[in-house]
Design a protein around this motif. Sequence first.
Motif, short mmCIF file in Angstrom:
data_model
loop_
_atom_site.label_atom_id
_atom_site.label_comp_id
_atom_site.label_asym_id
_atom_site.label_seq_id
_atom_site.Cartn_x
_atom_site.Cartn_y
_atom_site.Cartn_z
N PRO A 12 -1.31 -6.70 -5.72
CA PRO A 12 0.10 -6.43 -5.99
C PRO A 12 0.81 -7.50 -6.83
CG PRO A 12 -0.23 -6.96 -3.67
CD PRO A 12 -1.58 -6.91 -4.30
N GLY A 61 7.31 -7.22 -3.13
CA GLY A 61 5.97 -6.96 -3.64
C GLY A 61 5.78 -5.49 -3.92
N ILE A 62 5.17 -5.16 -5.06
CA ILE A 62 4.82 -3.77 -5.35
C ILE A 62 3.40 -3.75 -5.90
CG2 ILE A 62 7.12 -2.86 -5.81
CD1 ILE A 62 6.53 -3.26 -8.78
N ARG A 63 2.79 -2.58 -5.90
CA ARG A 63 1.43 -2.48 -6.39
C ARG A 63 1.37 -2.47 -7.91
NH1 ARG A 63 -1.35 1.50 -2.08
NH2 ARG A 63 -1.91 -0.15 -0.65
#
Lengths: 76, 669
Positions: free
Chosen positions: A51, A62-64
Motif C-alpha cells: 500500500p 493508507g490505500i492500496r
Amino acid sequence: MMAMTQLQSGDRAKIVDLSRVSELVRRRLLDMGVTEGVEVCLKCTMPLGGPFMIESCGQCLGIRRSEAMRIQVERV
Amino acid sequence: MMQIALVGNPNTGKTSLFNQLTGTYEYVGNWSGVTVEKKVGLLRNKQGALIDLPGIYSLNPLSRDESVVTHFLLSEPFEGILNIVDASQLERNLLLTVQLLEFGKPLAIALNMTDVAERRGIFVNEKRLAEKLGVPVVPIVARTGKGCEQLNEQTFAFLQQKITPLQLFYGNVIEKGIERFILLVGDKVDETIPKRWLALQFYEGNRYVHDYLKQRVDAEKLHSLYTEVENELQKQEGVSLAQWIYDQRREYVRDLILHVVERKNVGQVPLTERIDAIVTHKYLGIPLFLLSMYLLFQLTFDWLGAPLSDALDAFFAGPLTDWITAGLAAIGASEFIRSLVVDGIIAGVGGVLVFVPQIFILFFFISFLEDSGYMARVALVMDRLMEAVGLNGKAFIPLVIGFGCNVPGVMAARTIEQPRERLLTMLLTPLMSCSARLPVYALFVGAFFAKHQALVVLSLYVLGVVVALLLAKLFSTTILKNESSVFVVELPPYRMPQWQALWRSTWDKGKGFIRKAGTFIFGGSVAIWLLSYVGPHGVNVEMDESFLAMIGGILAPILVPLGFGTWQAGAALLTGFLAKEVVVSTMNIIYHVPDVESLQGLMVSHFTPLSAFSFMVFVLLYIPCLATVATIRKESGSRKWTLFSMGYAFIVAYLLSFIIYQGGRMLGF
C-alpha cells in the motif's frame, strides 16, 4: 495529469479525478476529507506492490496501490 | 435518568473523554439487534448517564460498527448529544457535527486536542465557533483532563436549552425533493425524528434510513421519488445525490472554518512523521513489527510473567493449601469435603489463577499497541501479505487482539467493511493462540522443553498465524469467494498512552479471565473432581475406575495416532471446550498433584517431548472455546458458519498433530 502511482515518495500533488476509484474506497476517502482539488503528499510505499501512505491536511492514511493507480493527480 | 450520547470521529479521544467524565461505574451490554458493545457510564456529577457510541465519520454508515449510531438515533430514547471534535482535523469533524445539528437534539461540542492543533499552528476561536453554531463549545484536552471539569458542569445545563435544527440550503432540486419527501411520509414516522434530517439521510443513500422507511412507507413510492430527484440533480448539476449533499455541507464547513480558525506557521516536523519514517519504512517496517512482537512475548512469558506466576504457584501450593487444610481440620470437615476443596477447587481454580500475571501483562501490551496508534500501522505494513491471502490489512488487527482473547478478536472484525472479509476474519481469529491456551503450553514446555521455553511457545503462535493465513487463502478462493477486497486505513498520530486509560482497558479485558475462574472453571473443576471421585462401583474409587476415565476412554482410541491416546488426555480435551485453561485444571485434578511443578514431574512418564508438542498443537487448534463459539454465532448470525468454525478447526488440528507425531517418529524423535 498522471496516476498517483507515478509520484515519488515526498512528492506533493493535487487530486484531479477520483471517478475510477471503487465506490467504497471513494466514500472512505471522502470521509477523511480527501476529494478532488485536495492536495496530498505521498509519504512512502510498502515493498512488493504494497500500500501507499499518503498525507492530506496533516493526517495520514493508507490505500492500496491498485486504488492509487486509479487516482489522477497533478504535481504541484 | 438523563441519557447523553457521546458521538465523534474515530481516533478523536472519545474513550479518554468517556473515562474522564464518568466514574468507575459502568454498564456494558449489547445494543438490541446488533451485537456491538454498549458502554454506559454514570457522569461524575451524578446527573446523567453517558452512552459511548462507536467512532464514525458520517451518519451514513459503511461498516456494521458505524451503523450502530444511525440505529441509535432512529430508535433509542436520549436527551442530548455530546459531540467530541478534533481541533486539529476540524473540517472532517465538523462535517459530522452538521449532520448531528440537523438532527436537532440539544448538543454540546467538546473541542479536543487543542494542544495538538496549536502545535500544528491551528488556533480555533471557540467562542466564535459557539456563536456561529449556536451551541456550547468547551475546549478540552481529554488525555490530561483539562477542561473536563467545565464540561461536566455544562453538560447538564446545555440539555435544558432547546436548539433549532441547523438548516442549510441544499439547492432547489434537493429542497423540492425534501418537501415532496415530507408529504410522502406524512405522519408515518416517529415524531421524535426530524423529517428534514430523515429526508437528507434518505437522499444521501443511508441504507439504515432506507430500511427504516421501508417498514413504514410504501417502498415503491419511495424508490420512484428517489430516482426522480436523482435524475433531476444529475441533469442540472451533473453529480450524484450523495456527492452534492456532501459538497454543500463542506462548503458550509469551510466557510465556517475561515471565520473561526487562525493559522500560524510553525514549521517543525511533527514527532509522528519522524516515527513513521522508521516504523512504516519500506524495508524496516515488517522486521520492526516482528521484533516488537518478539519483545512482547519475551516480556510476557520470560522476563516479567514467569517469575510472578512461579511465586503465585508456590503460594497456592504451599501456604494456601496448608492454611485451608488446617482450617478444614479445625472445623472437623469430612474427608469428602477436604478432597473436594484441596484436590478439586484449589487444584483446578488455582492451577489457572497462577497465570493471571502473564495474562494481564499480555493484555497490557495489547492495550498499549492499540492506544499508541501503532496498530493502524501494523494494518498498513501487513496489508500486502493479507491481500495475497484474500483479506486486507485491517483483518490483522482482530488477529493480534485474538492473541489476548479470541472473543474481543472476533468482535474487532466489525471494523472490516466487506461482509465476506469480515466473516472470514471471524472464522480464522480462533486460530490465534489466546492467553487461555498459555497455561497449557507453560505446563508442557516447563516439563519437556525447559531450555527453549520462549522459542517453543513462539513456534506455536507462529503456527497459528501460518495456518490462519493458509486457510484464508483456501477459503477465499473456494467457499468464500471474495468480492474485490478493499483497504483504506486512517493512521492516527502517535500518542503516549495514559497510564489510567491503559490500566482501565487492561482491567476491562482481563477481568473476564478472573470471572471465568470464579464461574466456569470453578464449576468445571467441581464437576471434573466429582466425576473422578465416583465411578460405576461407588465413591472414592481409584481414578482409573472413575466415570471420568470411562468418558475420556471413549475418545482415547482416536487420539492414539496423535501420540496421546490416554483417557486422561481425552478427558482434558473434552473439558477444554468449556475454556482452554480447563485442560490444565483437569490435569491437575486427574494426576492428583498440588502444584504445577510436581505435575510436570509426573507428565514425563505419560508424554514424550514429541507427543507433548503434538498435544500442544492439538490444543492450539482443535476447537474454539465455548465463549468464542457463542460470539461467532452472535456476530455472524449464522448457525451454519458457527458449526463450520468448529468443524474445520477439529479437522485441521487432527491432520496437523497426526503429521507432526507420525512424521517426528519417522525422523527418530
